[in-house]
Motif scaffolding. Structure first.
Motif, short mmCIF file in Angstrom:
data_model
loop_
_atom_site.label_atom_id
_atom_site.label_comp_id
_atom_site.label_asym_id
_atom_site.label_seq_id
_atom_site.Cartn_x
_atom_site.Cartn_y
_atom_site.Cartn_z
N MET A 1 51.19 100.30 -24.45
CA MET A 1 49.74 100.53 -24.92
C MET A 1 48.91 100.72 -23.95
SD MET A 1 47.76 98.79 -28.00
CE MET A 1 46.43 97.79 -27.14
N LYS A 2 48.12 101.51 -23.78
CA LYS A 2 47.24 101.91 -22.57
C LYS A 2 45.55 102.01 -23.18
CE LYS A 2 50.53 104.21 -20.11
NZ LYS A 2 50.98 105.35 -19.40
N ILE A 63 45.24 85.96 -27.07
CA ILE A 63 44.03 86.78 -27.98
C ILE A 63 43.87 87.95 -27.14
CG2 ILE A 63 42.28 85.42 -26.73
CD1 ILE A 63 41.00 85.28 -29.29
N ASP A 64 44.59 88.50 -26.10
CA ASP A 64 43.99 89.66 -25.09
C ASP A 64 44.30 90.86 -25.87
OD1 ASP A 64 43.88 91.48 -23.32
OD2 ASP A 64 45.27 90.39 -21.72
N PRO A 65 43.18 91.51 -26.21
CA PRO A 65 43.05 92.82 -27.03
C PRO A 65 43.41 94.11 -26.05
CG PRO A 65 40.77 92.28 -26.27
CD PRO A 65 41.68 91.21 -25.95
N MET A 66 43.47 93.72 -24.78
CA MET A 66 44.00 94.87 -24.12
C MET A 66 45.77 94.96 -23.79
SD MET A 66 41.14 96.28 -23.52
CE MET A 66 41.82 97.48 -21.99
N HIS A 67 46.08 93.71 -24.19
CA HIS A 67 47.65 93.63 -24.21
C HIS A 67 48.26 92.92 -25.34
CE1 HIS A 67 46.23 94.05 -19.91
NE2 HIS A 67 47.38 94.67 -19.95
N PRO A 68 48.29 93.62 -26.49
CA PRO A 68 48.61 92.92 -27.71
C PRO A 68 50.08 92.63 -27.69
CG PRO A 68 48.15 95.15 -28.09
CD PRO A 68 47.60 95.05 -26.79
N SER A 69 50.76 93.13 -26.58
CA SER A 69 52.22 92.97 -26.55
C SER A 69 52.61 91.54 -26.07
CB SER A 69 52.95 93.89 -25.49
OG SER A 69 52.31 93.78 -24.31
N LYS A 70 51.37 90.81 -25.91
CA LYS A 70 51.55 89.39 -25.40
C LYS A 70 51.60 88.48 -26.50
CE LYS A 70 49.45 89.66 -20.93
NZ LYS A 70 48.07 89.38 -20.08
N ALA A 71 51.36 89.11 -27.69
CA ALA A 71 51.50 88.13 -28.88
C ALA A 71 52.64 87.41 -29.11
CB ALA A 71 50.94 88.84 -30.20
N THR A 72 52.89 86.27 -29.52
CA THR A 72 53.86 85.52 -29.77
C THR A 72 54.00 85.33 -31.37
OG1 THR A 72 52.94 83.50 -29.19
CG2 THR A 72 54.30 84.45 -27.45
N LYS A 73 53.00 85.16 -31.95
CA LYS A 73 52.65 84.94 -33.49
C LYS A 73 51.91 85.84 -34.19
CE LYS A 73 53.60 80.16 -32.58
NZ LYS A 73 52.83 78.80 -32.16
N LEU A 74 52.39 86.14 -35.34
CA LEU A 74 51.49 86.90 -36.27
C LEU A 74 50.71 86.19 -37.14
CD1 LEU A 74 50.96 89.93 -37.24
CD2 LEU A 74 52.66 89.55 -38.92
N ILE A 75 49.54 86.25 -37.12
CA ILE A 75 48.36 85.27 -37.91
C ILE A 75 48.20 85.95 -39.11
CG2 ILE A 75 46.47 83.95 -38.05
CD1 ILE A 75 48.11 83.25 -35.46
N TYR A 121 40.84 103.89 -31.41
CA TYR A 121 41.32 103.59 -30.02
C TYR A 121 41.39 101.95 -29.67
CZ TYR A 121 40.05 108.49 -29.55
OH TYR A 121 40.11 109.77 -29.39
N GLN A 122 41.21 101.35 -30.62
CA GLN A 122 41.70 99.93 -30.44
C GLN A 122 42.72 99.47 -31.52
OE1 GLN A 122 40.37 98.11 -27.75
NE2 GLN A 122 41.73 96.86 -28.27
N ILE A 123 42.04 99.69 -32.78
CA ILE A 123 43.10 99.04 -33.97
C ILE A 123 44.43 99.74 -34.02
CG2 ILE A 123 43.05 98.43 -36.32
CD1 ILE A 123 39.93 97.86 -36.11
#
Length: 149
Positions: A1-2, A63-75, A121-123
């Motif tokens: 994602m860019k 919580i980094d919105p620029m790199h959602p691939s860092k998410a480890t848990k789905l809230i 462009y974000q969500i």
């Protein structure tokens, strides 16, 4: 994602646009309790945003919105059981407070463009990244919980 522009900067760009439009065209509406409405919307948006961030911190996920691939848990609890994007919802509510605070009808256009921009462009790019990470669990969550409210 860019993703190229952090959401906080996006918010500021649209807020400045509202300010400039108001300076150029003037304040063209006001109503009784306008300041109260602005304050309540600002507080509501801030509370929603803070509780959303705290949910991520509590779960120890990115919580980094620029790199959602860092998410480890789905809230999916707390505010996330009602909206998939409470952080962005909080920003839109604060932007709505600015609309009422500036008292300029033209700014409704900026408010709608802001919501459209955030969605497209974000969500949506974030959603694609989360589908890759969490697969069917995320797809099922999306089927149960709306993007906004």
């Amino acid at each position: 994602m860019k993703l190229k522009i952090p959401p906080a900067i996006q918010f500021l760009i649209f807020a400045v646009a509202m300010f400039i439009i108001t300076k150029l065209t003037g304040k063209n509406f006001s109503f009784a309790l306008q300041n109260v409405v602005v304050l309540l919307l600002f507080i509501l948006g801030t509370i929603i945003g803070l509780f959303s961030v705290l949910s991520f911190k509590k779960a120890h996920t990115s919580i980094d919105p620029m790199h959602p691939s860092k998410a480890t848990k789905l809230i999916i609890s707390g505010l996330y059981q009602y909206t998939r994007n409470p952080m962005y919802l909080g920003l839109v509510i604060i932007q709505t407070a600015l609309f009422f605070g500036f008292g300029n009808y033209y700014n409704i256009i900026i408010l709608f463009i802001y919501g459209w921009y955030l969605t497209n462009y974000q969500i949506k790019p974030e959603e694609e990244a989360l589908k890759e990470i969490f697969g069917d669990v995320y797809t099922q969550y999306c089927e149960k919980v709306r993007r906004w409210v």
